[in-house]
Design an enzyme around this catalytic site. Structure first.
Site, PDB file in Angstrom:
ATOM      1  N   HIS A   1       0.843  -1.196   0.000  1.00  0.00           N
ATOM      2  CA  HIS A   1       0.000   0.000   0.000  1.00  0.00           C
ATOM      3  C   HIS A   1       0.881   1.250   0.000  1.00  0.00           C
ATOM      4  CE1 HIS A   1      -2.868   3.062   1.209  1.00  0.00           C
ATOM      5  NE2 HIS A   1      -3.804   2.238   0.775  1.00  0.00           N
TER       6      HIS A   1
ATOM      7  N   GLU B   1      -4.030   2.212  -7.241  1.00  0.00           N
ATOM      8  CA  GLU B   1      -4.413   3.339  -6.398  1.00  0.00           C
ATOM      9  C   GLU B   1      -3.475   4.517  -6.647  1.00  0.00           C
ATOM     10  OE1 GLU B   1      -6.642   1.860  -2.660  1.00  0.00           O
ATOM     11  OE2 GLU B   1      -4.516   1.723  -2.197  1.00  0.00           O
TER      12      GLU B   1
HETATM   13  P1  13P Z   1      -9.796   6.213   0.346  1.00  0.00           P
HETATM   14  O1  13P Z   1     -10.926   5.376  -0.199  1.00  0.00           O
HETATM   15  O2  13P Z   1     -10.031   6.717   1.732  1.00  0.00           O
HETATM   16  O3  13P Z   1      -9.380   7.273  -0.637  1.00  0.00           O
HETATM   17  O4  13P Z   1      -8.535   5.227   0.499  1.00  0.00           O
HETATM   18  C1  13P Z   1      -8.196   4.407  -0.567  1.00  0.00           C
HETATM   19  C2  13P Z   1      -7.174   3.448  -0.103  1.00  0.00           C
HETATM   20  O5  13P Z   1      -6.038   3.793   0.182  1.00  0.00           O
HETATM   21  C3  13P Z   1      -7.567   2.034   0.035  1.00  0.00           C
HETATM   22  O6  13P Z   1      -6.462   1.215   0.209  1.00  0.00           O
END
Ligand code: 13P
Length: 272
Positions: A108, A186
């Site tokens: 992450h 992400e």
């Molecule tokens: P948010 O949905 O709070 O933007 O976070 C996304 C995330 O990092 C999930 O791993």
């Protein structure tokens, strides 16, 4: 979306207390029960649900969800050992599996940023996860600066090279990938900001990711790729409608049963 959809809640360092965890699980399970009874969700629910609580809550959450269809995941595992050792503060793949997790998130952006997770660190973590039979939700994505400088695909190549290198070391893992590996794209600049890329941008990037993986794991022609970053009940439907977007990794909106299930329903409906 075109295949089995996944909606995964990454609870991060939330909620504050084990009582709050119980309340959230109560709400999730009771709302899911109600939706089933009233038929407000599609009958052959296509969307798989998973939550990744903090390590301290993992056993309790897994136990509570054991009789439900929601899976539980760890948010991270130790890079140093798959089982035991003198690694103060770490939790191993074996320990989180024993606590009831069947998956772990790895790489992450918050781990990469705050814990300086490197290529080699993640290579070890992936190897440990698979050795303990955990599935891996592997997170990748570019920062705002990298996005501005049009480096997204280069960054993705560099981040995916961890998987490529793992397969060189352990070619037998190739046959597990379509079942045991999920990629979560992400963009760092979309996490917790309310800013999102366009569906078209996400779609193109996901297509690139799927092709990149097929490039070094030739029998894996359609790896699951989720989008994450400010996904909420209002924008989930537009992401769900795109055939390249196989689900969502949700942070903030996964901490309320209502918004988490609304996102799941958006992916259910797109697949119905
Ligand atoms: P948010 O949905 O709070 O933007 O976070 C996304 C995330 O990092 C999930 O791993």
């Amino acid at each position: 979306m075109s295949m089995q959809a996944w909606v995964i809640g990454n609870w991060k360092q939330n909620p504050a207390t084990s009582n709050d965890v119980s309340v959230l699980l109560d709400e999730l399970l009771s709302k899911m029960g109600t939706q089933k009874q009233t038929g407000t969700t599609t009958s052959n629910s296509q969307c798989k649900l998973m939550v990744a609580p903090s390590c301290i809550h993992l056993s309790a959450v897994s136990e509570r969800l054991a009789s439900s269809t929601i899976l539980s995941a760890a948010q991270d595992i130790s890079t140093y050992s798959a089982n035991v050792g003198a690694y103060t503060g770490d939790c191993s793949a074996q320990q989180v599996a024993d606590a009831g997790a069947t998956w772990t998130i790895l790489g992450h952006s918050e781990r990469r940023q705050y814990h300086k997770e490197s290529h080699d660190c993640l290579l070890n973590k992936l190897s440990h996860a698979f050795s303990e039979n955990l599935g891996v939700v592997f997170c990748i994505g570019e920062t705002q600066t990298q996005y501005n400088e049009h480096q997204t695909l280069d960054i993705i190549d560099a981040q995916l090279s961890v998987i490529k290198d793992l397969l060189v070391q352990q070619p037998h893992l190739i046959s597990l990938l379509s079942e045991k590996l999920i990629i979560a794209y992400e963009p760092v600049w979309a996490i917790g900001t309310g800013k999102v890329p366009t569906v078209e941008e996400v779609s193109k990037t996901h297509q690139y990711i799927k092709q990149a993986i097929a490039g070094f794991a030739s029998n894996v022609d359609n790896i699951t790729v989720l989008y994450g970053g400010s996904v909420n009940a209002s924008n989930a439907g537009s992401f769900a409608a795109d055939p390249m977007i196989d689900g969502a990794l949700v942070g903030g909106a996964s901490l309320k049963a209502e918004s988490f299930l609304a996102i799941a329903n958006a992916f259910d409906q797109a697949n119905a």
